[in-house]
Write an enzyme that holds these catalytic residues in place. Structure first.
Site, PDB file in Angstrom:
ATOM      1  CE  LYS A  18      -3.938  -1.731   2.724  1.00  0.00           C
ATOM      2  NZ  LYS A  18      -4.980  -1.607   1.706  1.00  0.00           N
ATOM      3  NE  ARG A  33     -10.940  -9.755  -2.074  1.00  0.00           N
ATOM      4  CZ  ARG A  33     -11.368  -8.855  -2.950  1.00  0.00           C
ATOM      5  NH1 ARG A  33     -11.596  -9.199  -4.203  1.00  0.00           N
ATOM      6  NH2 ARG A  33     -11.562  -7.606  -2.585  1.00  0.00           N
TER       7      ARG A  33
HETATM    8  N1  BES Z   1      -7.984  -3.753   4.415  1.00  0.00           N
HETATM    9  C1  BES Z   1      -8.209  -3.324   3.102  1.00  0.00           C
HETATM   10  C2  BES Z   1      -9.535  -2.610   2.911  1.00  0.00           C
HETATM   11  C3  BES Z   1      -9.665  -1.266   3.566  1.00  0.00           C
HETATM   12  C4  BES Z   1      -9.288  -0.124   2.896  1.00  0.00           C
HETATM   13  C5  BES Z   1     -10.233  -1.159   4.811  1.00  0.00           C
HETATM   14  C6  BES Z   1      -9.451   1.104   3.493  1.00  0.00           C
HETATM   15  C7  BES Z   1     -10.394   0.068   5.420  1.00  0.00           C
HETATM   16  C8  BES Z   1     -10.008   1.208   4.760  1.00  0.00           C
HETATM   17  C9  BES Z   1      -8.219  -4.521   2.137  1.00  0.00           C
HETATM   18  O1  BES Z   1      -7.456  -5.607   2.501  1.00  0.00           O
HETATM   19  C10 BES Z   1      -7.695  -4.039   0.823  1.00  0.00           C
HETATM   20  O2  BES Z   1      -6.594  -3.590   0.788  1.00  0.00           O
HETATM   21  N2  BES Z   1      -8.512  -4.155  -0.200  1.00  0.00           N
HETATM   22  C11 BES Z   1      -8.138  -3.724  -1.489  1.00  0.00           C
HETATM   23  C12 BES Z   1      -8.781  -4.664  -2.476  1.00  0.00           C
HETATM   24  C13 BES Z   1      -8.287  -4.513  -3.873  1.00  0.00           C
HETATM   25  C14 BES Z   1      -6.838  -4.892  -3.969  1.00  0.00           C
HETATM   26  C15 BES Z   1      -9.134  -5.375  -4.751  1.00  0.00           C
HETATM   27  C16 BES Z   1      -8.639  -2.298  -1.699  1.00  0.00           C
HETATM   28  O3  BES Z   1      -9.696  -1.952  -1.186  1.00  0.00           O
HETATM   29  O4  BES Z   1      -7.944  -1.529  -2.357  1.00  0.00           O
HETATM   30 ZN    ZN Z   2      -5.413  -5.443   1.909  1.00  0.00          ZN
END
Ligand code: BES
Ligand code: ZN
Ligand code: ZN
Length: 489
Positions: free
Chosen positions: A264, A338
């Site tokens: 990230k 997931r």
């Molecule tokens: N933990 C994150 C989702 C999240 C983002 C929670 C912001 C709270 C605030 C999750 O694991 C994630 O990173 N999801 C990705 C999915 C994508 C790669 C399909 C996302 O939301 O960017």
């Molecule tokens: Zn994530």
């Protein structure tokens, strides 16, 4: 822990020092007026409330001197319906804002029983503060100990205790999710569960990394293998005699989500300690259900891992095998929730429950779609209704989102049964997450997915009974689901 002692009195107690008397302010024909109360507000009668700075805006509080060194807290009641949720939030505003008094008397006139209970619940829920590792000198502890609610409602001690049990569970959830990730990792979460369930008669089963490998939990293992702090799966069981229905809760418990090798950006990583909220909420929901003694079987599956980039981390392109035998092509290691939930759902399915609910901070897309107060709700029709009914009762916000059939093919993979994302696709991110999870629950099992990425934490100012940081949202909805299944209410 909410240590507020709440008592009900039919008369407003005499004015005394260090005590705030909360009376309501409404706007009528463009003029501010005090709502009817039992307290003697005659000293206010000669004043224009507007000149005192009072407002009818919901949750606004204006303090004015009262006789004998007491203080009036003029509380704006807003223009919304005077329903349970309004009162829950007003209760929260009271206990959050009047912490410097040792006692608060709440005198909002005649309230029906449901509204009185909601107000009391809000008082408990709002009386929360996380001081973390602040040094003593920078903490200003609350002085508030006692709240007297002036009401004619007949409220039993057991009703008061139930509200306290629920709020305590919400407070513990908030504490767990607010805990910094250097202290909160899979094994320390397991410890917290072991100590926090003592004496409740719950059965706890823990899979360490060896047991996870032996039992084929390839999703949890893959996500956790980049971290020096190995993953865990926890099953908590509550099985009271005479239970007819079985509810399974599956919680995403990523104690920190860096994204893994699909790292990230720095700003998006801040706040990823909250990525274990689903697990913390499932854990404390079952604790509350057990303490309330609801006649329903409940199991909670906490899928715990730390998602780190390292030479041992899973790679984009890896193919892993989930507990139910399905293979997954991992195209983005940041879509890790997931993967751990797929294992948790598979394990829950094996026990053939009547209803499975998974709770997860699953996608950033959920916040884009619904903002920070609503949880996205997806799944089977019957489960959707069950959760919607429970959420309405608890006064929590869920929004039914679709699982559009055409999106499913985006997860088709050339090398595995399913891919975890569609690279380059940004449309319907929350719904695709739901589609992925659905693949791990057979159609004959009732299932709902709650994406709580938006409301799990509050990065803005506190409001109503919701503090800054971890909110503990959805726990009361889960308990209401259990209540519904137990045919109790
Ligand atoms: N933990 C994150 C989702 C999240 C983002 C929670 C912001 C709270 C605030 C999750 O694991 C994630 O990173 N999801 C990705 C999915 C994508 C790669 C399909 C996302 O939301 O960017
Ligand atoms: Zn994530
Ligand atoms: Zn995550």
């Amino acid at each position: 822990m909410s240590s507020l002692k709440i008592t009900i009195a039919s008369k407003s107690p005499v004015f005394k020092k260090d005590t705030a008397y909360v009376v309501g302010v409404k706007e009528q024909s463009k003029k501010l007026q005090l709502t009817k109360s039992d307290s003697d507000t005659s000293s206010l009668a000669k004043h224009d409330l507007e000149q005192l700075g009072a407002s009818a805006a919901s949750e606004s509080i204006t303090k004015v001197a009262a006789p004998n060194g007491a203080v009036f807290a003029l509380l704006g009641l807003g223009s919304e319906k005077f329903d349970a949720n309004t009162l829950r939030n007003l209760g929260g505003a009271i206990s959050r804002n009047l912490r410097a008094f040792t006692e608060v008397v709440v005198d909002l006139g005649a309230l029906n029983k449901g509204n009185s209970l909601a107000l009391i619940e809000g008082l408990h829920l709002g009386f929360y503060e996380y001081n973390g590792r602040k040094s003593k000198a920078s903490i200003k502890p609350a002085l508030l100990k006692k709240v007297t609610l002036v009401s004619d409602s007949k409220i039993s001690n057991s009703e008061l205790t139930q509200l306290q049990v629920l709020s305590e569970a919400v407070h513990v959830t908030r504490d767990l999710v607010n805990t910094p990730p250097n202290e909160m990792y899979p094994a320390s979460m397991v410890k917290a569960v072991q100590t926090g369930t003592k004496g409740l008669g719950l059965k706890i089963q823990v899979w360490d990394e060896k047991a996870l490998a032996k039992d084929g939990f390839g999703g949890i293992l893959a996500v956790g293998m980049g971290s020096s702090r190995p993953p865990r799966l926890v099953k908590i069981e509550y099985k009271p005699k005479g239970a007819k229905k079985h509810l399974a809760l599956v919680g995403k418990g990523i104690t920190f989500d860096t994204g893994g090798l699909s790292l990230k950006p720095a700003e998006s990583m801040v706040g990823m300690k909250y990525d274990m909220t689903g697990a913390a909420t499932s854990y404390q929901a079952i604790v509350a259900i057990a303490r309330l003694g609801l006649p329903v079987q409940v199991s909670a599956w906490l899928c715990l891992a730390e998602n780190m980039p390292s030479s041992t981390a899973q790679r984009p392109d890896d193919v892993i095998k989930i507990r139910n035998g399905k293979s997954v092509e991992v195209l983005n290691t940041d879509a890790e929730g997931r993967l751990v939930l797929a294992d948790g759902l598979s394990a829950a399915v094996e026990t053939k429950p009547d209803l499975i609910i998974d709770i997860a901070t699953l996608t950033g897309a959920a916040t884009i779609a619904l903002g920070n107060r609503y949880a996205g709700l997806m799944g089977a029709e019957k489960a959707i209704k069950t959760v919607e009914t429970a959420a309405a009762k608890a006064g929590e916000l869920v929004w039914h989102m679709p699982l559009p059939a055409e999106l499913r093919s985006l997860l088709n993979s050339d090398v595995a049964d399913i891919a975890n994302v569609k690279i380059g696709n940004r449309a319907g991110g929350m719904l695709i997450g739901g589609h992925f999870l659905r693949e791990f629950v057979p159609a004959e099992i009732d299932w709902a997915h709650l994406d709580i990425a938006g409301p799990a934490d509050n990065s803005g100012a506190a409001y109503g009974y919701t503090p800054k940081g971890g909110t503990g949202v959805i726990l009361r909805t889960l308990v209401a689901v259990a209540e519904g299944l137990s045919g109790n209410k």
